[in-house]
Design a protein around this motif. Sequence first.
Motif, PDB file in Angstrom:
ATOM      1  N   THR A 111       0.839  -1.199   0.000  1.00 42.34           N
ATOM      2  CA  THR A 111       0.000   0.000   0.000  1.00 42.34           C
ATOM      3  C   THR A 111       0.874   1.248   0.000  1.00 42.34           C
ATOM      4  O   THR A 111       1.822   1.358   0.792  1.00 42.34           O
ATOM      5  CB  THR A 111      -0.907   0.003   1.247  1.00 42.34           C
ATOM      6  OG1 THR A 111      -1.738  -1.157   1.211  1.00 42.34           O
ATOM      7  CG2 THR A 111      -1.780   1.252   1.270  1.00 42.34           C
ATOM      8  N   ASN A 138     -12.297   1.063  -5.465  1.00 39.66           N
ATOM      9  CA  ASN A 138     -11.572   0.709  -4.243  1.00 39.66           C
ATOM     10  C   ASN A 138     -12.265  -0.497  -3.619  1.00 39.66           C
ATOM     11  O   ASN A 138     -13.227  -0.376  -2.865  1.00 39.66           O
ATOM     12  CB  ASN A 138     -11.554   1.881  -3.267  1.00 39.66           C
ATOM     13  CG  ASN A 138     -10.645   1.624  -2.073  1.00 39.66           C
ATOM     14  OD1 ASN A 138     -10.241   0.492  -1.825  1.00 39.66           O
ATOM     15  ND2 ASN A 138     -10.326   2.680  -1.337  1.00 39.66           N
ATOM     16  N   CYS A 139     -11.766  -1.684  -3.948  1.00 40.02           N
ATOM     17  CA  CYS A 139     -12.442  -2.916  -3.537  1.00 40.02           C
ATOM     18  C   CYS A 139     -12.433  -3.097  -2.028  1.00 40.02           C
ATOM     19  O   CYS A 139     -13.344  -3.719  -1.465  1.00 40.02           O
ATOM     20  CB  CYS A 139     -11.766  -4.119  -4.202  1.00 40.02           C
ATOM     21  SG  CYS A 139     -11.816  -4.076  -6.013  1.00 40.02           S
ATOM     22  N   ALA A 140     -11.418  -2.575  -1.353  1.00 46.52           N
ATOM     23  CA  ALA A 140     -11.296  -2.788   0.086  1.00 46.52           C
ATOM     24  C   ALA A 140     -12.237  -1.897   0.882  1.00 46.52           C
ATOM     25  O   ALA A 140     -12.489  -2.160   2.057  1.00 46.52           O
ATOM     26  CB  ALA A 140      -9.856  -2.544   0.521  1.00 46.52           C
ATOM     27  N   ALA A 141     -12.758  -0.850   0.257  1.00 45.92           N
ATOM     28  CA  ALA A 141     -13.554   0.134   0.999  1.00 45.92           C
ATOM     29  C   ALA A 141     -15.053  -0.128   0.932  1.00 45.92           C
ATOM     30  O   ALA A 141     -15.829   0.569   1.583  1.00 45.92           O
ATOM     31  CB  ALA A 141     -13.264   1.535   0.474  1.00 45.92           C
ATOM     32  N   ARG A 155     -11.875   3.731 -11.542  1.00 44.98           N
ATOM     33  CA  ARG A 155     -11.213   3.110 -10.388  1.00 44.98           C
ATOM     34  C   ARG A 155     -12.269   2.612  -9.400  1.00 44.98           C
ATOM     35  O   ARG A 155     -13.257   3.286  -9.139  1.00 44.98           O
ATOM     36  CB  ARG A 155     -10.299   4.113  -9.707  1.00 44.98           C
ATOM     37  CG  ARG A 155      -9.674   3.643  -8.400  1.00 44.98           C
ATOM     38  CD  ARG A 155      -8.830   4.751  -7.794  1.00 44.98           C
ATOM     39  NE  ARG A 155      -8.300   4.369  -6.494  1.00 44.98           N
ATOM     40  CZ  ARG A 155      -8.915   4.553  -5.341  1.00 44.98           C
ATOM     41  NH1 ARG A 155     -10.120   5.108  -5.332  1.00 44.98           N
ATOM     42  NH2 ARG A 155      -8.352   4.185  -4.194  1.00 44.98           N
ATOM     43  N   ASP A 164      -8.687  -1.558  -7.493  1.00 40.58           N
ATOM     44  CA  ASP A 164      -7.702  -1.290  -6.448  1.00 40.58           C
ATOM     45  C   ASP A 164      -7.897  -2.272  -5.294  1.00 40.58           C
ATOM     46  O   ASP A 164      -9.016  -2.442  -4.807  1.00 40.58           O
ATOM     47  CB  ASP A 164      -7.857   0.145  -5.960  1.00 40.58           C
ATOM     48  CG  ASP A 164      -6.659   0.631  -5.175  1.00 40.58           C
ATOM     49  OD1 ASP A 164      -6.743   1.722  -4.576  1.00 40.58           O
ATOM     50  OD2 ASP A 164      -5.632  -0.089  -5.141  1.00 40.58           O
ATOM     51  N   GLU A 165      -6.818  -2.901  -4.848  1.00 42.11           N
ATOM     52  CA  GLU A 165      -6.859  -3.892  -3.768  1.00 42.11           C
ATOM     53  C   GLU A 165      -7.825  -5.021  -4.099  1.00 42.11           C
ATOM     54  O   GLU A 165      -8.631  -5.441  -3.268  1.00 42.11           O
ATOM     55  CB  GLU A 165      -7.262  -3.218  -2.436  1.00 42.11           C
ATOM     56  CG  GLU A 165      -6.381  -2.059  -2.012  1.00 42.11           C
ATOM     57  CD  GLU A 165      -4.937  -2.478  -1.721  1.00 42.11           C
ATOM     58  OE1 GLU A 165      -4.076  -1.592  -1.708  1.00 42.11           O
ATOM     59  OE2 GLU A 165      -4.687  -3.690  -1.516  1.00 42.11           O
ATOM     60  N   CYS A 166      -7.735  -5.544  -5.316  1.00 41.73           N
ATOM     61  CA  CYS A 166      -8.661  -6.607  -5.722  1.00 41.73           C
ATOM     62  C   CYS A 166      -8.434  -7.883  -4.916  1.00 41.73           C
ATOM     63  O   CYS A 166      -9.324  -8.734  -4.829  1.00 41.73           O
ATOM     64  CB  CYS A 166      -8.542  -6.887  -7.217  1.00 41.73           C
ATOM     65  SG  CYS A 166      -6.925  -7.516  -7.741  1.00 41.73           S
ATOM     66  N   GLU A 204      -1.857   2.736  -8.340  1.00 42.66           N
ATOM     67  CA  GLU A 204      -2.842   3.479  -9.144  1.00 42.66           C
ATOM     68  C   GLU A 204      -2.149   4.381 -10.160  1.00 42.66           C
ATOM     69  O   GLU A 204      -2.616   4.533 -11.295  1.00 42.66           O
ATOM     70  CB  GLU A 204      -3.755   4.310  -8.245  1.00 42.66           C
ATOM     71  CG  GLU A 204      -4.836   5.052  -9.020  1.00 42.66           C
ATOM     72  CD  GLU A 204      -5.796   5.807  -8.129  1.00 42.66           C
ATOM     73  OE1 GLU A 204      -6.631   6.557  -8.674  1.00 42.66           O
ATOM     74  OE2 GLU A 204      -5.712   5.666  -6.895  1.00 42.66           O
TER      75      GLU A 204
END
Length: 252
Positions: free
Chosen positions: A169, A195-198, A193, A238-240, A174
């Motif tokens: 991170t 944000n998969c983690a959010a 984009r 992002d953060e897949c 990105e």
Amino acid sequence: DAFRFNFKRSFRILHAQSGDEALSLLRTHDVAVIITDQRMPRMTGLELLAQAASVRPDAVGIILTAYTDVEVLVDAINLGDIYRYITKPWEAKEVRGIITQAIERFALQRENQRLLSQLKAYTGYLNQQLHGAFDFGNIIGDSPALNEVLAKVEQVAPTDSTVLLRGETGTGKELVAHAIHINSTRESQPFVRVNCAALAPGVLESELFGHEKGAFTGAVSQRPGRFELADGGTLFLDECGDLPTEVQIKLL
């Protein structure tokens, strides 16, 4: 004479005895509003305004008429050739209001043009900032490791292959994804984009794939997913790796 008497204290008025004289005045004065009779020798009011458009395209056209040309003038208004027409005999208070509105319209058009020109200049500035010498966007650095990454960016950018970016991170995944996008044939298309983690799993699935109206409780309207929004461009997940397993399967 009637205009000079009624409006000389309210507006700066230029007088012309013919269409040709009016065109001559337009070439030397930045006129906001053109008020012309419709029926004149050698040139109608509409013909004058048509020629005036090539000299002063921003000027607002108003036609005075005492004849039954209303149908022709309405068509001209609908086509955008004139702003208003005024029938004779005219009333000074009404005409003053129409002229004031026309001047405000002229000023608004000028302001819009100024803002558009400013926006184009700013967009050009942003593009210059975004595209460095080697089109790597906002990536800054000259270390051997970074140069190796940028070499891979140049290698994969022309392709439509799926690219996996790995790194801790904050290492700039990105930025690398965006550098790939702006060097690809998809540059003019969207860069989307996610944000998969959010996002929670239920919300994330809807964000990725969209939904139809009534698909579930609370789906009050159709919503396109990020895949659809990115069609023809680039989708950056992002953060897949943080995606739930069941959602990862659905990606396939």
